[in-house]
Design a protein around this motif. Structure first.
Motif, PDB file in Angstrom:
ATOM      1  N   PRO A 178       0.828  -1.208   0.000  1.00  0.00           N
ATOM      2  CA  PRO A 178       0.000   0.000   0.000  1.00  0.00           C
ATOM      3  C   PRO A 178       0.862   1.258   0.000  1.00  0.00           C
ATOM      4  CG  PRO A 178      -0.594  -1.475   1.818  1.00  0.00           C
ATOM      5  CD  PRO A 178       0.645  -2.015   1.188  1.00  0.00           C
ATOM      6  N   LYS A 179       0.320   2.313  -0.554  1.00  0.00           N
ATOM      7  CA  LYS A 179       0.995   3.613  -0.566  1.00  0.00           C
ATOM      8  C   LYS A 179       0.268   4.565   0.373  1.00  0.00           C
ATOM      9  CE  LYS A 179       3.206   3.470  -5.061  1.00  0.00           C
ATOM     10  NZ  LYS A 179       2.804   2.241  -5.700  1.00  0.00           N
ATOM     11  N   TYR A 180       1.045   5.450   0.963  1.00  0.00           N
ATOM     12  CA  TYR A 180       0.510   6.418   1.919  1.00  0.00           C
ATOM     13  C   TYR A 180       1.061   7.799   1.597  1.00  0.00           C
ATOM     14  CZ  TYR A 180      -0.801   2.239   4.413  1.00  0.00           C
ATOM     15  OH  TYR A 180      -1.360   1.030   4.724  1.00  0.00           O
TER      16      TYR A 180
ATOM     17  N   LYS B 227       4.829  23.546   4.197  1.00  0.00           N
ATOM     18  CA  LYS B 227       4.266  22.195   4.245  1.00  0.00           C
ATOM     19  C   LYS B 227       5.291  21.177   3.751  1.00  0.00           C
ATOM     20  CE  LYS B 227       0.181  23.817   5.296  1.00  0.00           C
ATOM     21  NZ  LYS B 227      -0.280  23.764   6.656  1.00  0.00           N
ATOM     22  N   VAL B 228       5.140  19.954   4.218  1.00  0.00           N
ATOM     23  CA  VAL B 228       5.926  18.833   3.713  1.00  0.00           C
ATOM     24  C   VAL B 228       4.947  17.840   3.094  1.00  0.00           C
ATOM     25  CG1 VAL B 228       5.910  17.617   5.937  1.00  0.00           C
ATOM     26  CG2 VAL B 228       7.657  17.071   4.227  1.00  0.00           C
ATOM     27  N   PHE B 229       5.373  17.247   1.983  1.00  0.00           N
ATOM     28  CA  PHE B 229       4.562  16.268   1.275  1.00  0.00           C
ATOM     29  C   PHE B 229       5.436  15.051   1.006  1.00  0.00           C
ATOM     30  CE2 PHE B 229       3.562  14.320  -2.831  1.00  0.00           C
ATOM     31  CZ  PHE B 229       2.253  13.936  -2.621  1.00  0.00           C
ATOM     32  N   GLY B 230       4.886  13.870   1.223  1.00  0.00           N
ATOM     33  CA  GLY B 230       5.645  12.663   0.935  1.00  0.00           C
ATOM     34  C   GLY B 230       4.753  11.526   0.496  1.00  0.00           C
ATOM     35  N   ILE B 231       5.353  10.591  -0.229  1.00  0.00           N
ATOM     36  CA  ILE B 231       4.679   9.364  -0.607  1.00  0.00           C
ATOM     37  C   ILE B 231       5.518   8.210  -0.085  1.00  0.00           C
ATOM     38  CG2 ILE B 231       3.834   7.909  -2.488  1.00  0.00           C
ATOM     39  CD1 ILE B 231       3.586  10.449  -4.195  1.00  0.00           C
ATOM     40  N   TYR B 232       4.880   7.336   0.664  1.00  0.00           N
ATOM     41  CA  TYR B 232       5.532   6.171   1.254  1.00  0.00           C
ATOM     42  C   TYR B 232       4.886   4.901   0.704  1.00  0.00           C
ATOM     43  CZ  TYR B 232       7.468   9.181   4.947  1.00  0.00           C
ATOM     44  OH  TYR B 232       8.150  10.149   5.650  1.00  0.00           O
TER      45      TYR B 232
ATOM     46  N   GLU C 212       4.047  -1.473   4.653  1.00  0.00           N
ATOM     47  CA  GLU C 212       3.133  -2.561   5.009  1.00  0.00           C
ATOM     48  C   GLU C 212       1.796  -2.036   5.541  1.00  0.00           C
ATOM     49  OE1 GLU C 212       3.089  -6.257   8.143  1.00  0.00           O
ATOM     50  OE2 GLU C 212       5.016  -5.593   7.349  1.00  0.00           O
ATOM     51  N   ASN C 213       1.880  -0.963   6.341  1.00  0.00           N
ATOM     52  CA  ASN C 213       0.651  -0.390   6.892  1.00  0.00           C
ATOM     53  C   ASN C 213       0.920   1.044   7.342  1.00  0.00           C
ATOM     54  OD1 ASN C 213       1.585  -0.440   9.735  1.00  0.00           O
ATOM     55  ND2 ASN C 213       1.423  -2.663   9.487  1.00  0.00           N
ATOM     56  N   GLU C 214      -0.149   1.731   7.701  1.00  0.00           N
ATOM     57  CA  GLU C 214      -0.053   3.135   8.095  1.00  0.00           C
ATOM     58  C   GLU C 214       0.816   3.338   9.333  1.00  0.00           C
ATOM     59  OE1 GLU C 214      -3.068   6.565   9.716  1.00  0.00           O
ATOM     60  OE2 GLU C 214      -3.807   5.248   8.124  1.00  0.00           O
ATOM     61  N   GLN C 215       0.775   2.414  10.266  1.00  0.00           N
ATOM     62  CA  GLN C 215       1.550   2.562  11.490  1.00  0.00           C
ATOM     63  C   GLN C 215       3.044   2.595  11.212  1.00  0.00           C
ATOM     64  OE1 GLN C 215       0.090   3.313  14.513  1.00  0.00           O
ATOM     65  NE2 GLN C 215       2.204   3.893  14.931  1.00  0.00           N
TER      66      GLN C 215
ATOM     67  N   ALA D 170      -4.044   6.766   3.446  1.00  0.00           N
ATOM     68  CA  ALA D 170      -3.840   5.732   2.443  1.00  0.00           C
ATOM     69  C   ALA D 170      -4.141   6.343   1.082  1.00  0.00           C
ATOM     70  CB  ALA D 170      -4.750   4.548   2.717  1.00  0.00           C
ATOM     71  N   TRP D 171      -3.357   5.971   0.095  1.00  0.00           N
ATOM     72  CA  TRP D 171      -3.457   6.583  -1.242  1.00  0.00           C
ATOM     73  C   TRP D 171      -3.671   5.500  -2.280  1.00  0.00           C
ATOM     74  CZ3 TRP D 171       0.912   7.477  -5.000  1.00  0.00           C
ATOM     75  CH2 TRP D 171       0.532   8.307  -6.058  1.00  0.00           C
ATOM     76  N   ILE D 172      -4.572   5.743  -3.185  1.00  0.00           N
ATOM     77  CA  ILE D 172      -4.810   4.832  -4.296  1.00  0.00           C
ATOM     78  C   ILE D 172      -4.201   5.462  -5.539  1.00  0.00           C
ATOM     79  CG2 ILE D 172      -6.550   3.700  -5.724  1.00  0.00           C
ATOM     80  CD1 ILE D 172      -8.425   3.928  -3.244  1.00  0.00           C
ATOM     81  N   GLN D 173      -3.142   4.875  -6.037  1.00  0.00           N
ATOM     82  CA  GLN D 173      -2.484   5.387  -7.234  1.00  0.00           C
ATOM     83  C   GLN D 173      -3.228   4.875  -8.468  1.00  0.00           C
ATOM     84  OE1 GLN D 173       1.663   4.453  -7.548  1.00  0.00           O
ATOM     85  NE2 GLN D 173       1.888   5.543  -9.461  1.00  0.00           N
TER      86      GLN D 173
END
Length: 114
Positions: free
Chosen positions: A27-29, A74-79, A82-85, A109-112
């Motif tokens: 998953p991507k966050y 602001k800061v922006f990131g894509i990770y 395994e999970n949000e935690q 959580a992000w849906i690409q």
């Protein structure tokens, strides 16, 4: 195993290959965060440690991209994790968070699509 994709059909004969493909789908966050006032001065003592940590996360395939907005508010990131935690733990272990350079954050959580 047989799978259909649109009008095309493909077959995966090797179950090990299928397992590897499934394991690689993580998953991507998205990270949205806020910087403190006077960030350029305040971040300096922690910047090297912060960048080294981000570099390790990038090399491990966890951080896809991260950086500030042009106005440094602001800061922006894509990770990819395994999970949000896992993402929250990385953010909260970062010197920028621990020393008040990042003052607030949210992870979604992000849906690409593309």
């Amino acid at each position: 195993m047989d799978y259909e994709l649109s009008d095309q059909r493909f077959v995966i004969h090797n179950s090990r290959l299928l397992e590897n493909l499934i394991l690689r789908i993580m998953p991507k966050y998205i990270l949205f965060g806020t910087y403190c006032d006077h960030v350029l001065e305040k971040r300096e003592p922690y910047r090297q440690e912060h960048l080294e940590g981000i570099k390790k996360q990038k090399e491990a395939g966890i951080v896809i991209t991260i950086g500030p907005t042009q106005d440094l508010t602001k800061v922006f990131g894509i990770y990819e994790a395994e999970n949000e935690q896992v993402v929250r733990d990385l953010i909260e272990a970062d010197p920028y968070w621990k020393n008040g350079i990042w003052t607030a954050y949210d992870v979604k959580a992000w849906i690409q699509v593309f």
